[in-house]
Motif scaffolding. Structure first.
Motif, short mmCIF file in Angstrom:
data_model
loop_
_atom_site.label_atom_id
_atom_site.label_comp_id
_atom_site.label_asym_id
_atom_site.label_seq_id
_atom_site.Cartn_x
_atom_site.Cartn_y
_atom_site.Cartn_z
N TRP A 219 0.80 -1.37 0.13
CA TRP A 219 -0.10 0.06 0.07
C TRP A 219 1.10 1.29 -0.05
O TRP A 219 1.93 1.30 0.41
N GLU A 220 0.27 2.26 -0.58
CA GLU A 220 1.00 3.65 -0.63
C GLU A 220 0.07 4.65 0.01
O GLU A 220 -1.04 4.67 -0.04
N LEU A 221 0.74 5.28 0.99
CA LEU A 221 0.06 6.50 1.76
C LEU A 221 -0.58 7.59 0.62
O LEU A 221 0.58 8.31 0.10
N LEU A 222 -1.62 7.99 0.58
CA LEU A 222 -1.89 9.17 -0.30
C LEU A 222 -2.31 10.40 0.50
O LEU A 222 -2.00 11.62 0.07
N TYR A 223 -2.76 10.24 1.89
CA TYR A 223 -3.14 11.16 2.60
C TYR A 223 -3.26 10.90 4.10
O TYR A 223 -3.51 9.69 4.44
N SER A 224 -2.86 11.99 5.04
CA SER A 224 -2.87 11.60 6.36
C SER A 224 -3.20 13.28 6.97
O SER A 224 -2.39 14.17 6.48
N SER A 225 -4.17 13.07 8.05
CA SER A 225 -4.21 14.34 8.66
C SER A 225 -3.77 14.33 9.97
O SER A 225 -4.20 14.95 11.04
N SER A 226 -2.88 13.31 10.39
CA SER A 226 -2.31 13.16 11.55
C SER A 226 -1.38 14.23 12.08
O SER A 226 -0.55 14.63 11.45
N SER A 227 -2.03 14.75 13.25
CA SER A 227 -1.30 15.97 13.84
C SER A 227 0.17 15.65 14.26
O SER A 227 1.48 16.31 14.07
N THR A 345 -8.43 7.04 18.83
CA THR A 345 -8.80 8.10 19.99
C THR A 345 -9.29 9.44 19.31
O THR A 345 -9.96 9.90 19.93
N SER A 346 -8.85 9.69 18.01
CA SER A 346 -9.40 10.70 17.44
C SER A 346 -9.53 10.46 15.79
O SER A 346 -9.17 10.15 15.00
N THR A 347 -11.30 10.18 15.97
CA THR A 347 -11.95 9.49 14.46
C THR A 347 -11.75 10.57 13.64
O THR A 347 -11.75 10.07 12.26
N ASP A 348 -11.27 11.92 13.50
CA ASP A 348 -11.09 12.89 12.51
C ASP A 348 -9.74 12.83 11.83
O ASP A 348 -9.67 13.37 10.92
N THR A 349 -9.02 11.74 12.46
CA THR A 349 -7.58 11.54 12.01
C THR A 349 -7.73 10.46 10.79
O THR A 349 -8.15 9.46 11.31
N LEU A 350 -7.33 10.85 9.61
CA LEU A 350 -7.42 9.97 8.54
C LEU A 350 -5.89 9.49 8.08
O LEU A 350 -4.96 10.16 7.99
N PHE A 351 -5.88 8.33 7.68
CA PHE A 351 -4.87 7.72 6.89
C PHE A 351 -5.50 7.11 5.44
O PHE A 351 -6.14 5.98 5.49
N ILE A 352 -5.24 7.53 4.35
CA ILE A 352 -5.81 6.83 3.13
C ILE A 352 -4.75 6.21 2.28
O ILE A 352 -3.98 6.75 2.07
N TRP A 353 -5.06 4.91 2.11
CA TRP A 353 -4.09 4.01 1.40
C TRP A 353 -4.55 3.69 0.05
O TRP A 353 -5.62 3.33 0.03
N LYS A 354 -3.67 3.53 -0.85
CA LYS A 354 -3.87 3.11 -2.12
C LYS A 354 -3.04 1.62 -2.47
O LYS A 354 -1.87 1.77 -2.34
N ARG A 355 -3.69 0.64 -2.69
CA ARG A 355 -2.67 -0.52 -3.39
C ARG A 355 -1.99 0.01 -4.44
O ARG A 355 -2.37 0.68 -5.44
N CYS A 356 -0.42 -0.51 -4.36
CA CYS A 356 0.52 -0.22 -5.14
C CYS A 356 0.27 -1.09 -6.56
O CYS A 356 -0.24 -2.15 -6.48
#
Length: 356
Positions: A219-227, A345-356
């Protein structure tokens, strides 16, 4: 007498010339106005997709202040088609708009909440017809659901692609790590709509356990809003100074007695700095737990990091604080090539992955 007659004819000819010149000036002005209107129309394209979720439609119509007014409503293709075909009059639309509370500080503009109420009011006018269509044409309804799913997924991927382009132009970090609050909210809106789609395998199992095999692969990370990732400018926290975050990949291995995970973070050199890879290895598991937020069963992916390897160094990862955000995540969406994780613990935090 002849001279006088000649003078009168000359005066009439001058009047004719003035009238022709005046007509030409008016025509030129109208032509210039039409050209300006065409240019504005080209700059603000019509939104022609049908049956988009109100929140998604709002994000496409909204102006630079994230508001929708009369000019923006004219770009709503489906609405303009209703008006042109006589299904909805401009007077009826004005009444519906007038009933909706306007955005704070304005008399004519709608914020997202107001726009969604307007869209709901318009839908209510055609609810009976829609119900008949659903009962009489189940195949068409199924096709429409598939179209909605594809549109939402395309909408999300295009939004992330646009954010990457903006980031590249402005020198931002990859994967949305430098996104502002407004951009994060837009991504969160589309993700929320996508998660409710029946094609989401998390929804399909009805809150039950998603098979571990669904996650296995690269998987490749497309986006994250992790502080935390924003603060550390990446996952490992090693980027910064003469280097910058260059992307993150995740390899998930799942076998009968083996569940390994490996992260590969690219650290890119700048201003003479050296580029290198950071590899983080560990174990992972998928289990079903009751969510503290919804009270319903949730699929939780837990990761126990083991080692952090970069250059000749190999460090134990058990006290590597920057890895914390990845250690416990909720699986909120997965299909054949897209996966979305939320913070435990912070459900507004997103990690969006796409298969390589």
């Amino acid at each position: 007498g002849v001279v006088l007659l000649f003078w009168e004819e000359e005066e009439e000819e001058e009047d004719d010339v003035d009238e022709i010149t005046s007509d030409m000036t008016e025509d030129e002005e109208e032509s210039e106005q039409e050209e300006e209107e065409e240019q504005v129309q080209q700059q603000l394209p019509m939104i022609t997709e049908t049956d988009l979720p109100p929140a998604v439609l709002f994000s496409q119509l909204a102006n630079e202040n994230y508001l929708v007014g009369q000019a923006e409503l004219k770009r709503w293709g489906e609405l303009q088609e209703m008006i042109s075909e006589g299904d909805l009059s401009q007077e009826e639309l004005d009444v519906l708009v007038g009933r909706v509370e306007k955005a704070p500080g304005t008399d004519t503009f709608l914020d997202e909440e107001g726009f969604c109420k307007l869209a709901e009011a318009i839908d209510d006018l055609f609810e009976e017809v829609d119900d008949e269509t659903a009962n009489n044409e189940p195949a068409q309804q199924q096709k429409q659901q598939e179209d909605d799913f594809r549109e939402l997924k395309v909408e999300l991927l295009e939004l992330l692609e646009d954010l990457d382009k903006i980031g590249e132009e402005e020198g931002r970090l990859l994967c949305g790590l430098d996104c502002n609050e407004l951009e994060q909210e837009r991504v969160l809106e589309v993700v929320g709509e996508l998660e409710r789609e029946p094609y989401n395998k998390v929804v399909t199992v009805g809150g039950g356990a998603v098979s571990k095999e669904e996650l296995v692969g690269d998987w490749e990370l497309l986006y994250s809003s992790s502080s935390t990732m924003k603060y550390n400018e990446g996952l490992s926290g090693l980027a910064g100074g003469l280097t910058r975050f260059g992307g993150l990949k995740q390899k998930i291995i799942g076998a009968k007695y083996l569940s390994d995970v490996e992260y590969t973070e690219q650290v890119i050199g700048k201003l003479g700095g050296k580029s290198y890879e950071v590899k983080i290895t560990g174990d992972w598991d998928m289990k079903t737990e009751v969510s503290l937020f919804t009270g319903k069963p949730a699929n939780v992916m837990s990761v126990t990091p083991d080692n952090v390897v970069y250059g000749p160094r190999r460090d134990k990862a058990d006290h590597w604080k920057s890895l914390g955000p990845m250690n416990m995540l909720l699986l909120s969406y997965i299909d054949e090539d897209l996966r979305i994780m939320r913070g435990n613990t912070s459900t507004d935090t997103l990690f969006i992955w796409k298969r390589c």
